[in-house]
Scaffold this motif. Structure first.
Motif, mmCIF file in Angstrom:
data_model
loop_
_atom_site.group_PDB
_atom_site.id
_atom_site.type_symbol
_atom_site.label_atom_id
_atom_site.label_comp_id
_atom_site.label_asym_id
_atom_site.label_seq_id
_atom_site.Cartn_x
_atom_site.Cartn_y
_atom_site.Cartn_z
ATOM 1 N N CYS A 80 3.385 3.467 12.116
ATOM 2 C CA CYS A 80 2.438 3.741 11.169
ATOM 3 C C CYS A 80 1.178 4.177 11.589
ATOM 4 C CB CYS A 80 2.309 2.532 10.183
ATOM 5 S SG CYS A 80 1.523 1.138 10.862
ATOM 6 N N GLU A 98 3.603 -1.159 6.252
ATOM 7 C CA GLU A 98 2.689 -1.274 5.029
ATOM 8 C C GLU A 98 3.372 -1.551 3.759
ATOM 9 O OE1 GLU A 98 -0.285 -1.625 5.690
ATOM 10 O OE2 GLU A 98 0.203 -1.394 8.030
ATOM 11 N N LYS A 108 8.674 -5.792 4.255
ATOM 12 C CA LYS A 108 8.075 -4.944 5.002
ATOM 13 C C LYS A 108 8.642 -5.146 6.470
ATOM 14 C CE LYS A 108 3.821 -5.252 2.342
ATOM 15 N NZ LYS A 108 2.453 -5.542 2.579
ATOM 16 N N LYS A 163 -1.355 2.216 12.638
ATOM 17 C CA LYS A 163 -2.426 1.533 12.534
ATOM 18 C C LYS A 163 -2.953 0.941 13.867
ATOM 19 C CE LYS A 163 -3.367 -3.149 10.390
ATOM 20 N NZ LYS A 163 -2.657 -4.333 9.756
ATOM 21 N N HIS A 183 5.141 -4.612 12.529
ATOM 22 C CA HIS A 183 4.358 -3.704 13.249
ATOM 23 C C HIS A 183 5.121 -3.564 14.521
ATOM 24 C CE1 HIS A 183 1.435 -2.186 10.288
ATOM 25 N NE2 HIS A 183 1.276 -3.691 10.161
ATOM 26 N N SER A 227 0.944 -1.190 -0.033
ATOM 27 C CA SER A 227 0.103 -0.011 -0.095
ATOM 28 C C SER A 227 0.850 1.117 0.019
ATOM 29 C CB SER A 227 -0.850 0.232 1.070
ATOM 30 O OG SER A 227 -0.191 -0.105 2.480
#
Length: 501
Positions: free
Chosen positions: A176, A127, A149, A178, A152, A73
């Protein structure tokens, strides 16, 4: 970070040492033409496409699904991979977010590459994939590598359940932003505390349940309001016609008049009943009648000898109603103890009974609308008075210096109380006003030193100055939250205790 270098001499070695997912990603890194065009070598055999290599290493999806798995993304900033596809030659074509297109095809050359350090084109994030490059120092060929990537990095926040919302664990990525919610916990039950509200004479009782956590409440177990428990307070009047007493409820303090219906025998002295005031004298012998413009009569007492201590005003004269007690009609007659008015009277004139120092009782009958200026001024002995529902106006000084009056239950239709109307009523303890009174004049209750309680209804628009001056025992019950702007600023100059609604 794991990469897959693609060169036309060590391509197969790299493919064999990485997992099929990372292999699928890493095949996008291939050598492209450098700024300096190299000399072509011998043509080698056509190699497999990147998708074919992924399938050979265990990938089971379609070519389109494989390509889609390579696209991350779009990040908030920086350069990222936005598109990956194969061209007609089977070469991998990568499109970056800055518009740059990298074509990675299988090449062979005779250069033994000596590479520079890696240079980041697009940073990897939680992401998005990243990409980096390096160039051969000899021939300027460029080598590309896909960067995986990042993981997280979550911070957990536990939100406890309440009686209005669910609980959960909220995880927020530091990198990020999220947010993930998990471990949902159902709402808890309300924790109610019970409060029992006892019934009164005017309100029902009930049980109120209030949640300790959220404040939600409901009521049930309604109990009907109680009956009044009236107890004797004052005797208002006692004649051979009626016996009225004022009673007060011991529960809610509501006061009400009751007719005990006790009938006494007439006791005539000097032709007048000392109990009810009935006179054996004729109207012509006792009174002076004046015909008014509305064809009714005004009455005054004649100057006669042996004035009776009880006066009974007749209803009619010559079959015409008697409606007005004239100005000064019984002024300064110290012999009078009791007066009975007929239901035909509508007005008590100016100074009508002023100075009747021994007057104790008077029945002001239904139909009277106005009590004139100084009508009962200096009637020192006059006791409790019940005003009829028809009274609309009590004029200036009407009950001035009536020292013996203790209770006033005023008319339900009363609209105006004049200036100093109850001035110096030093034994007055209780006054009840109804919700029609609009005006209370200057000094109306001044020097009522024993006045304990008075209510001010919401109908009062105008309040004069020093209305309750020198009323040290008084508590004022106001049906307002504060004094209206139409009231005088000095209405309560002595600062009597006020209980606002």
């Amino acid at each position: 970070m794991v990469g897959n270098k693609i060169s036309d001499k060590i391509f197969s070695t790299v493919v064999s040492i990485i997992s099929f997912i990372l292999m699928a990603v890493c095949v996008v890194c291939i050598i492209i033409n450098t700024k300096k065009e190299p000399q072509p070598g011998d043509t080698g055999q056509d190699g497999k496409s990147a998708y074919e290599i992924a399938v050979a290493n265990g990938y089971k999806g379609t070519e389109q699904e494989w390509l889609q798995s390579l696209v991350g993304s779009r990040g908030e900033s920086g350069i990222s991979v936005v598109d990956v596809k194969l061209n007609e030659n089977g070469d991998l074509v990568i499109t970056l977010s800055n518009g740059e297109v990298i074509s990675c095809g299988g090449h062979s050359d005779q250069c033994v590459h000596e590479y520079s350090d890696w240079s980041i084109i697009s940073e990897a994030s939680c992401e998005n994939l990243g990409i980096r490059t390096r160039a051969c120092k000899k021939c300027d060929y460029k080598d590309y590598e896909i960067i995986d990537k990042e993981e997280h990095k979550y911070i957990e926040k536990i939100v406890s359940p309440t009686c209005v919302s669910e609980g959960y664990t909220e995880k927020t990525c530091e990198k990020c932003g999220k947010v993930v919610k998990e471990n949902i916990v159902e709402k808890i039950e309300h924790d109610y505390e019970d409060f029992i509200i006892e019934p009164t004479c005017t309100k029902d009782g009930y049980t109120e349940h209030i949640c300790k956590n959220c404040g939600k409440s409901y009521a049930d177990n309604t109990v009907a309001h109680l009956e009044h428990n009236y107890e004797f307070l004052y005797e208002v009047s006692s004649t051979c016609k009626e016996h009225k007493v004022l009673k007060q409820c011991s529960i809610c303090n509501n006061a009400q008049l009751f007719d005990e219906k006790i009938v006494a025998e007439h006791n005539y002295v000097n032709n007048v009943c000392t109990v009810c005031g009935k006179s054996l004298l004729t109207a012509e012998e006792s009174f002076e009648f004046t015909l008014l413009e509305d064809n009714t009569y005004e009455v005054k007492l004649k100057k006669i000898e042996n004035i009776p201590n009880t006066i009974v005003i007749p209803e009619t004269y010559n079959d015409v109603a008697v409606t007005v007690i004239g100005d000064g009609a019984f002024k300064d007659l110290k012999e009078i103890v009791s007066i009975s008015l007929p239901n035909t009277i509508t007005k008590i004139g100016r100074n009508a009974f002023s100075g009747c120092e021994n007057l104790v009782t008077i029945n002001i009958s239904e139909g009277v609308k106005e009590i004139g200026n100084s009508a009962f001024k200096n009637c020192y002995s006059l006791k409790n008075i019940e005003l009829p529902s028809t009274i609309e106006k009590i004029d200036t000084l009407a009950f001035y210096n009536c020292k013996s009056i203790k209770v006033f239950v005023l008319s339900q239709n009363l609209k105006s109380i004049g200036e100093f109307a109850f001035f110096e009523c030093s034994n007055l303890t209780y006054v009840e006003l109804y919700n029609n009174v609009e005006t209370i004049g200057n000094g109306a209750f001044t020097n009522c030193v024993n006045l304990v309680s008075i209510n001010i209804p919401a109908s009062v628009i105008n309040m004069g100055e020093y209305v309750f001056a020198n009323c040290p025992k008084l508590t004022i019950y106001c049906a307002f939250t504060s004094a209206p702007s139409t009231w005088s600023v000095n209405w309560n100059a002595d600062e009597c205790l006020v209980k606002w609604e």
